[in-house]
Scaffold this active site. Sequence first.
Site, PDB file in Angstrom:
ATOM      1  CD  GLN A   1      -1.291  18.533 -23.931  1.00  0.00           C
ATOM      2  OE1 GLN A   1      -1.383  19.635 -24.466  1.00  0.00           O
ATOM      3  NE2 GLN A   1      -0.381  18.277 -23.010  1.00  0.00           N
ATOM      4  N   GLY A   2      -5.477  16.052 -24.709  1.00  0.00           N
ATOM      5  CA  GLY A   2      -6.720  16.408 -24.030  1.00  0.00           C
ATOM      6  C   GLY A   2      -6.484  16.702 -22.562  1.00  0.00           C
ATOM      7  CE1 TYR A   3      -2.426  15.438 -20.822  1.00  0.00           C
ATOM      8  CE2 TYR A   3      -0.985  17.055 -19.788  1.00  0.00           C
ATOM      9  CZ  TYR A   3      -1.217  15.774 -20.214  1.00  0.00           C
ATOM     10  OH  TYR A   3      -0.253  14.822 -20.041  1.00  0.00           O
ATOM     11  CB  SER A   4      -6.821  22.988 -21.373  1.00  0.00           C
ATOM     12  OG  SER A   4      -5.479  23.280 -21.145  1.00  0.00           O
TER      13      SER A   4
ATOM     14  CD  GLU B   1      17.000  16.320 -20.318  1.00  0.00           C
ATOM     15  OE1 GLU B   1      17.632  16.281 -21.368  1.00  0.00           O
ATOM     16  OE2 GLU B   1      17.215  15.605 -19.337  1.00  0.00           O
TER      17      GLU B   1
ATOM     18  CB  SER C   1       0.140  30.869 -17.933  1.00  0.00           C
ATOM     19  OG  SER C   1       0.089  30.900 -16.519  1.00  0.00           O
ATOM     20  CG  ASN C   2       5.440  33.259 -19.490  1.00  0.00           C
ATOM     21  OD1 ASN C   2       5.430  32.086 -19.891  1.00  0.00           O
ATOM     22  ND2 ASN C   2       6.075  34.231 -20.116  1.00  0.00           N
ATOM     23  CD  GLU C   3       0.741  35.218 -16.072  1.00  0.00           C
ATOM     24  OE1 GLU C   3       0.476  34.232 -16.793  1.00  0.00           O
ATOM     25  OE2 GLU C   3       1.075  36.318 -16.542  1.00  0.00           O
TER      26      GLU C   3
END
Lengths: 396, 375
Positions: free
Chosen positions: A126-129, A244, A381-383
Amino acid sequence: MDLSYTQEELAFRDEVRTFLEEKLPKDMSDKIRRGEHIGKEGHELWHSILNEKGWLSYGWPKEFGGAEWNAVQRHIFEDECAAAYAPRIVPFGLSMLAPVLQKFGSKAQQDHYLPRILDGTNWWCQGYSEPGAGSDLASLKTRAVRDGDHYVVNGQKTWTTLGQYADWIFCLVRTDPDAKQQEGISFLLIDMNTPGIDVRPIILLDGTPEVNEVFFDNVRVPVENLVGEENKGWTYAKYLLTHERTGIAGVGFSRAGLDAVKRVARQESANGRPLIENPHFAARLAQVEIDLMAMSTTNLRIISQATAGQAPGVESSMLKVKGTIIRQEINDLARRAVGPYAMPFASEAVEGDNDPIGPDYAGPVAAQYFNNRKLSIFGGSNEIQRGIIAKVKMGG
Amino acid sequence: MDFNLTEERQMLQDTLRRFLSERYTTTERNAIIDSDTGLSTEIWGELAELGVIGALFTEDQGGFGGAGFDISTVFEELGRAGVVEPFLDTAILGGGLIAALGNDAQQGFVEDVIGGSLHLALAHGEPASRYDLSRVETTAKADGDDIVIEGRKAVVINAEAAGYLIVSAREGGGPFSLDGISLFLVPAEASGLTMQGYPMMSGGRAAEVTLDNVRVSASARLGAEGAGFQALTDVVARANVALAAEAMGAMESATELTREYLMTRKQFGRPIGTFQALAHRFSDLLIELEQARSAVTNAAGHLDSDDRDRQIAAARNLIARTGRLVAEEAIQMHGGIAMTQEYELAHIAKRIVMTDHRFGDADYHLERFIGLSAA
């Protein structure tokens, strides 16, 4: 209200259990139980075993050759796999790219790529970040400029999990630098063997080479590798993120982890008594178990709604936050349980031919504790998840 | 009341901080961790020359410090820089035991330790002993003028570099008795002593040590026969002050790295530290850090008092709780970058968390505190 599975669901669970008993290689589940890595070949072997049974594509619609299980079946399968210490299914091709191709890809792309995901011909990453685009993914800068019937890609991706094994990468790239952030992004499929691609490993704090940086230097990508429309990539990426995900709570992993901690705590002793009888340790263990019991039911409530056709919304975010907190707490307990034997650094002790250092269950626990700090960082992230919950629920 | 360091300790702190910030960079330190020995003899020698080891011993012992605040001053700085060299093992534990128990001949080793030429290791913990200091199953039996030692010692830190191992072994009592534990100075190359060495999670090296029919002269005994437990308890108390101070120093680094990152890293067009959700969490870390600092002060200040053990249990429990919070929150607020081995915080966080596994975690010290408070 009925908290138990139906007869059909129970029969399905038994079928899964039998399959796992018969087909999950013992040496593989032993490795997973001990927290060891199974490598590319291991993952490929497990995928091929599942594919033979027709269960690798369990989340795919029937029209693409999938088993099209409902949310409850998926949950049962994932739960049983975790309990049996089966390897996790590598999600990048199967449950991240495939749904996007099935919804937005061309017929030619579907015909070409989907079978290769199933039979293991292609390993996707995956090339996202990017270094400057983490939580703020839409600020990504990797550029793709049209040149005849190619795009020329320049830039850098990072945190590319298992990119060292990958033949292909699906990427978010900026095709219109003048448009509003989210509107100039496209979704490209790139062959990792194209000249100009450089993969460099990032060693994580527990010593594992799990993630990578991927550099693109004038990489030429045929225009037919564009998924959907140019500059609509953000829509597809969001679809992928909100697709989902029944497994997001990690209930099965937590339950298996908790069982492992209990096993260890029965064998370890503190002041001459089994650690599991130590009131402080027992209290910590009980609190996590109580949280897990409740979260497990939250998970099932949401799955049940999903089966009834209601798409989960912020509930996914809630499960992600609570699920990762619980898993990390269990990792912390596992670390505490082994006492001084958490200190040896496991990679040599586990992977070498040497005698194990201390009890065999002690080797990977500290590494896992540190490695799983990632759970609350990646995949939004959880934030970010809390931001989503607040935005939706507070009506602001 | 005066909470300032004395002039001498302030100088020691300044010198050590300057030396480590110049010489003990992330790159240098990570190369040391990856090396075969897991420590730098060069750094060790230079720090010995600066008087860092001497500061951990009293004047009577040949040093120029040795009090609780000397230990906390040194170890706070070692913790801040994430130093992996075995000052705790060679100086506090090994040197401390010899200084406390050694006869005139044995005292000579303390001078070598202070000078930086001798490494030591305490071979006390065993595979089943966890944090229980009295659980010793290794045995020592007299055979003529010799003593024969049999047993296994677990996670003996610095064993491979040590010239001598201080081995605890029973000459009387059952596996948990406080009486009957003797200590012996065993040369590392003694016949029958074998080591299985390995690196540790947060740097440095340890070994599993097997003592199979190891024969030493009775003059290798440190102190009186069967009376080693009190001295062990005393050096472990000093080690606990050191560990608490070291973790606190590392917590200072973790919060400072986090502050810098929060004010530099931009997402959504502004430094992430300007998001109130993160700013408040960062403030909590600073509050807990002050708690940790005071806990270390309490422990160091009571090292020679009657309330020593309770104060130390309190400090180690508080440091274990706040340390975990700081380490985990610092990583979380950084995000992915803190998960990478080459980033300073990764190592600092490991130092903080792994402190738990030496001489007792939060639960162990909580139990001790409860027991000592009830007494």
